[in-house]
Write a protein that holds these residues in place. Sequence first.
Motif, PDB file in Angstrom:
ATOM      1  N   ALA A  10       0.828  -1.206   0.000  1.00 39.58           N
ATOM      2  CA  ALA A  10       0.000   0.000   0.000  1.00 39.58           C
ATOM      3  C   ALA A  10       0.867   1.263   0.000  1.00 39.58           C
ATOM      4  CB  ALA A  10      -0.940  -0.004   1.201  1.00 39.58           C
ATOM      5  N   LEU A  11       1.936   1.273   0.780  1.00 39.38           N
ATOM      6  CA  LEU A  11       2.832   2.443   0.813  1.00 39.38           C
ATOM      7  C   LEU A  11       3.528   2.652  -0.532  1.00 39.38           C
ATOM      8  CD1 LEU A  11       4.401   2.166   4.387  1.00 39.38           C
ATOM      9  CD2 LEU A  11       2.895   3.970   3.514  1.00 39.38           C
ATOM     10  N   VAL A  12       3.964   1.566  -1.136  1.00 40.83           N
ATOM     11  CA  VAL A  12       4.613   1.672  -2.454  1.00 40.83           C
ATOM     12  C   VAL A  12       3.624   2.206  -3.481  1.00 40.83           C
ATOM     13  CG1 VAL A  12       5.590   0.310  -4.345  1.00 40.83           C
ATOM     14  CG2 VAL A  12       6.402  -0.042  -2.015  1.00 40.83           C
ATOM     15  N   VAL A  13       2.399   1.693  -3.465  1.00 40.35           N
ATOM     16  CA  VAL A  13       1.371   2.160  -4.399  1.00 40.35           C
ATOM     17  C   VAL A  13       1.068   3.637  -4.157  1.00 40.35           C
ATOM     18  CG1 VAL A  13      -1.096   1.960  -4.975  1.00 40.35           C
ATOM     19  CG2 VAL A  13       0.337  -0.082  -4.851  1.00 40.35           C
ATOM     20  N   PHE A  14       0.942   4.006  -2.890  1.00 41.01           N
ATOM     21  CA  PHE A  14       0.667   5.407  -2.553  1.00 41.01           C
ATOM     22  C   PHE A  14       1.744   6.325  -3.123  1.00 41.01           C
ATOM     23  CE2 PHE A  14       1.667   8.979   0.251  1.00 41.01           C
ATOM     24  CZ  PHE A  14       0.499   9.719   0.147  1.00 41.01           C
ATOM     25  N   PHE A  15       3.005   6.024  -2.844  1.00 42.55           N
ATOM     26  CA  PHE A  15       4.087   6.899  -3.310  1.00 42.55           C
ATOM     27  C   PHE A  15       4.249   6.863  -4.826  1.00 42.55           C
ATOM     28  CE2 PHE A  15       5.439   6.646   1.181  1.00 42.55           C
ATOM     29  CZ  PHE A  15       5.446   8.011   1.444  1.00 42.55           C
ATOM     30  N   ALA A  16       4.051   5.706  -5.428  1.00 43.32           N
ATOM     31  CA  ALA A  16       4.129   5.621  -6.890  1.00 43.32           C
ATOM     32  C   ALA A  16       3.032   6.468  -7.525  1.00 43.32           C
ATOM     33  CB  ALA A  16       4.012   4.164  -7.344  1.00 43.32           C
ATOM     34  N   ARG A  17       1.825   6.349  -6.985  1.00 39.78           N
ATOM     35  CA  ARG A  17       0.698   7.113  -7.539  1.00 39.78           C
ATOM     36  C   ARG A  17       0.890   8.610  -7.309  1.00 39.78           C
ATOM     37  NH1 ARG A  17      -2.238   7.462 -11.529  1.00 39.78           N
ATOM     38  NH2 ARG A  17      -4.442   7.676 -11.243  1.00 39.78           N
ATOM     39  N   MET A  18       1.411   8.975  -6.143  1.00 41.84           N
ATOM     40  CA  MET A  18       1.666  10.378  -5.874  1.00 41.84           C
ATOM     41  C   MET A  18       2.689  10.933  -6.876  1.00 41.84           C
ATOM     42  SD  MET A  18       2.685  12.210  -2.277  1.00 41.84           S
ATOM     43  CE  MET A  18       4.311  11.509  -2.188  1.00 41.84           C
ATOM     44  N   CYS A  19       3.703  10.148  -7.177  1.00 44.44           N
ATOM     45  CA  CYS A  19       4.717  10.589  -8.148  1.00 44.44           C
ATOM     46  C   CYS A  19       4.142  10.706  -9.552  1.00 44.44           C
ATOM     47  CB  CYS A  19       5.903   9.628  -8.154  1.00 44.44           C
ATOM     48  SG  CYS A  19       6.908   9.706  -6.677  1.00 44.44           S
ATOM     49  N   TRP A  50       2.936   4.728 -13.515  1.00 44.77           N
ATOM     50  CA  TRP A  50       1.519   4.360 -13.476  1.00 44.77           C
ATOM     51  C   TRP A  50       1.334   2.860 -13.695  1.00 44.77           C
ATOM     52  CZ3 TRP A  50      -1.994   2.198 -16.872  1.00 44.77           C
ATOM     53  CH2 TRP A  50      -3.333   2.278 -16.489  1.00 44.77           C
ATOM     54  N   VAL A  51       2.014   2.308 -14.690  1.00 42.92           N
ATOM     55  CA  VAL A  51       1.901   0.874 -14.978  1.00 42.92           C
ATOM     56  C   VAL A  51       2.340   0.070 -13.760  1.00 42.92           C
ATOM     57  CG1 VAL A  51       2.909  -1.008 -16.347  1.00 42.92           C
ATOM     58  CG2 VAL A  51       2.095   1.057 -17.475  1.00 42.92           C
ATOM     59  N   TYR A  52       3.408   0.495 -13.117  1.00 42.58           N
ATOM     60  CA  TYR A  52       3.872  -0.207 -11.925  1.00 42.58           C
ATOM     61  C   TYR A  52       2.816  -0.148 -10.823  1.00 42.58           C
ATOM     62  CZ  TYR A  52       6.541  -1.482  -7.829  1.00 42.58           C
ATOM     63  OH  TYR A  52       6.954  -2.069  -6.681  1.00 42.58           O
ATOM     64  N   ALA A  53       2.277   1.043 -10.558  1.00 39.66           N
ATOM     65  CA  ALA A  53       1.285   1.201  -9.494  1.00 39.66           C
ATOM     66  C   ALA A  53       0.029   0.380  -9.778  1.00 39.66           C
ATOM     67  CB  ALA A  53       0.928   2.681  -9.327  1.00 39.66           C
ATOM     68  N   VAL A  54      -0.456   0.427 -11.000  1.00 42.61           N
ATOM     69  CA  VAL A  54      -1.664  -0.332 -11.356  1.00 42.61           C
ATOM     70  C   VAL A  54      -1.410  -1.836 -11.230  1.00 42.61           C
ATOM     71  CG1 VAL A  54      -3.208  -0.925 -13.271  1.00 42.61           C
ATOM     72  CG2 VAL A  54      -2.696   1.459 -12.774  1.00 42.61           C
ATOM     73  N   SER A  55      -0.233  -2.289 -11.628  1.00 47.98           N
ATOM     74  CA  SER A  55       0.065  -3.724 -11.523  1.00 47.98           C
ATOM     75  C   SER A  55       0.062  -4.176 -10.062  1.00 47.98           C
ATOM     76  CB  SER A  55       1.400  -4.063 -12.185  1.00 47.98           C
ATOM     77  OG  SER A  55       2.483  -3.552 -11.423  1.00 47.98           O
ATOM     78  N   ARG A  56       0.529  -3.337  -9.160  1.00 50.88           N
ATOM     79  CA  ARG A  56       0.511  -3.665  -7.723  1.00 50.88           C
ATOM     80  C   ARG A  56      -0.937  -3.731  -7.206  1.00 50.88           C
ATOM     81  NH1 ARG A  56       3.618  -6.383  -7.998  1.00 50.88           N
ATOM     82  NH2 ARG A  56       5.214  -5.661  -9.318  1.00 50.88           N
ATOM     83  N   VAL A  57      -1.776  -2.792  -7.652  1.00 51.04           N
ATOM     84  CA  VAL A  57      -3.167  -2.787  -7.204  1.00 51.04           C
ATOM     85  C   VAL A  57      -3.889  -4.025  -7.734  1.00 51.04           C
ATOM     86  CG1 VAL A  57      -5.387  -1.587  -7.378  1.00 51.04           C
ATOM     87  CG2 VAL A  57      -3.305  -0.287  -6.943  1.00 51.04           C
ATOM     88  N   ASP A  63      -7.161  -6.704  -1.367  1.00 51.77           N
ATOM     89  CA  ASP A  63      -6.786  -5.898  -0.201  1.00 51.77           C
ATOM     90  C   ASP A  63      -7.293  -4.474  -0.380  1.00 51.77           C
ATOM     91  OD1 ASP A  63      -5.635  -4.745   2.009  1.00 51.77           O
ATOM     92  OD2 ASP A  63      -3.562  -5.122   1.403  1.00 51.77           O
ATOM     93  N   PRO A  64      -8.308  -4.063   0.377  1.00 55.22           N
ATOM     94  CA  PRO A  64      -8.859  -2.714   0.207  1.00 55.22           C
ATOM     95  C   PRO A  64      -7.868  -1.611   0.567  1.00 55.22           C
ATOM     96  CG  PRO A  64      -9.890  -3.818   2.084  1.00 55.22           C
ATOM     97  CD  PRO A  64      -9.013  -4.822   1.398  1.00 55.22           C
ATOM     98  N   MET A  65      -6.891  -1.942   1.395  1.00 52.39           N
ATOM     99  CA  MET A  65      -5.893  -0.943   1.775  1.00 52.39           C
ATOM    100  C   MET A  65      -5.080  -0.492   0.547  1.00 52.39           C
ATOM    101  SD  MET A  65      -3.196  -1.000   4.950  1.00 52.39           S
ATOM    102  CE  MET A  65      -2.594  -2.609   4.556  1.00 52.39           C
ATOM    103  N   THR A  66      -4.809  -1.391  -0.368  1.00 51.47           N
ATOM    104  CA  THR A  66      -4.060  -1.053  -1.578  1.00 51.47           C
ATOM    105  C   THR A  66      -4.881  -0.129  -2.475  1.00 51.47           C
ATOM    106  OG1 THR A  66      -2.978  -3.200  -1.462  1.00 51.47           O
ATOM    107  CG2 THR A  66      -2.759  -2.004  -3.514  1.00 51.47           C
ATOM    108  N   SER A  67      -6.163  -0.432  -2.612  1.00 54.86           N
ATOM    109  CA  SER A  67      -7.032   0.441  -3.419  1.00 54.86           C
ATOM    110  C   SER A  67      -7.166   1.818  -2.786  1.00 54.86           C
ATOM    111  CB  SER A  67      -8.422  -0.190  -3.575  1.00 54.86           C
ATOM    112  OG  SER A  67      -8.322  -1.409  -4.257  1.00 54.86           O
ATOM    113  N   ALA A  71      -6.038   5.546  -4.403  1.00 57.97           N
ATOM    114  CA  ALA A  71      -6.871   6.755  -4.462  1.00 57.97           C
ATOM    115  C   ALA A  71      -6.242   7.907  -3.678  1.00 57.97           C
ATOM    116  CB  ALA A  71      -8.263   6.458  -3.917  1.00 57.97           C
ATOM    117  N   LEU A  72      -5.704   7.610  -2.517  1.00 56.58           N
ATOM    118  CA  LEU A  72      -5.061   8.651  -1.708  1.00 56.58           C
ATOM    119  C   LEU A  72      -3.808   9.182  -2.397  1.00 56.58           C
ATOM    120  CD1 LEU A  72      -5.321  10.194   0.933  1.00 56.58           C
ATOM    121  CD2 LEU A  72      -3.962   8.404   2.034  1.00 56.58           C
ATOM    122  N   GLY A  73      -3.083   8.301  -3.069  1.00 62.76           N
ATOM    123  CA  GLY A  73      -1.907   8.721  -3.835  1.00 62.76           C
ATOM    124  C   GLY A  73      -2.286   9.651  -4.976  1.00 62.76           C
ATOM    125  N   PHE A  74      -3.424   9.370  -5.622  1.00 64.37           N
ATOM    126  CA  PHE A  74      -3.909  10.238  -6.696  1.00 64.37           C
ATOM    127  C   PHE A  74      -4.188  11.641  -6.160  1.00 64.37           C
ATOM    128  CE2 PHE A  74      -7.229  12.230  -9.196  1.00 64.37           C
ATOM    129  CZ  PHE A  74      -6.752  12.074 -10.489  1.00 64.37           C
TER     130      PHE A  74
END
Length: 169
Positions: A10-19, A50-57, A63-67, A71-74
């Motif tokens: 979830a943290l990786v997805v958050f930071f990837a999406r924020m970037c 984006w491709v990396y973040a989506v693949s993780r989700v 896991d709802p925490m990843t989703s 969204a929070l990263g966006f």
Amino acid sequence: MFTAAGLSTALVVFFARMCDVGLGTIRHAMIIRGQRLMAFSVAFCEALIWVYAVSRVISSVSDPMTSLAFALGFASGTYVGITLEGFFKIGEQVVRVFTPYGTEVACSLRDAGFRVTVFDGQGRDGVVNLLFVQVRRRQAAKVAALAREVDPECYIVFDDIRGADTVRK
């Protein structure tokens, strides 16, 4: 429930999406200003992230925490992108100053090294001067401050410039 692996994903997805969203905001600014190569480069990096973040989700779709992190990263990326674009102040602006004290304001700006063009006009309350000053975005606030020193009630408009064709000597 919550696992260390799920939290780290979830943290990786958050930071990837924020970037990637932050880069997207900057890319839009580059497109608007006509900086094609910079927009291309930023878009390439944005798409990879984006491709990396989506693949993780997708791999953690149960896991709802990843989703939620996605969204929070966006949302955070939008804030970060706007903040960065404002910090870098990329591009140029025309500062338009409307004032009855055009000669005085123009002298003050010229003394500070700015190039000023003055037009005479007629406003609701009589004669008014319109001053055009083309500057880098990071200098626009200085132009406004100098104009306000001479005429605290002047009306100031900032316009972004997409392109300009100038001859400088």
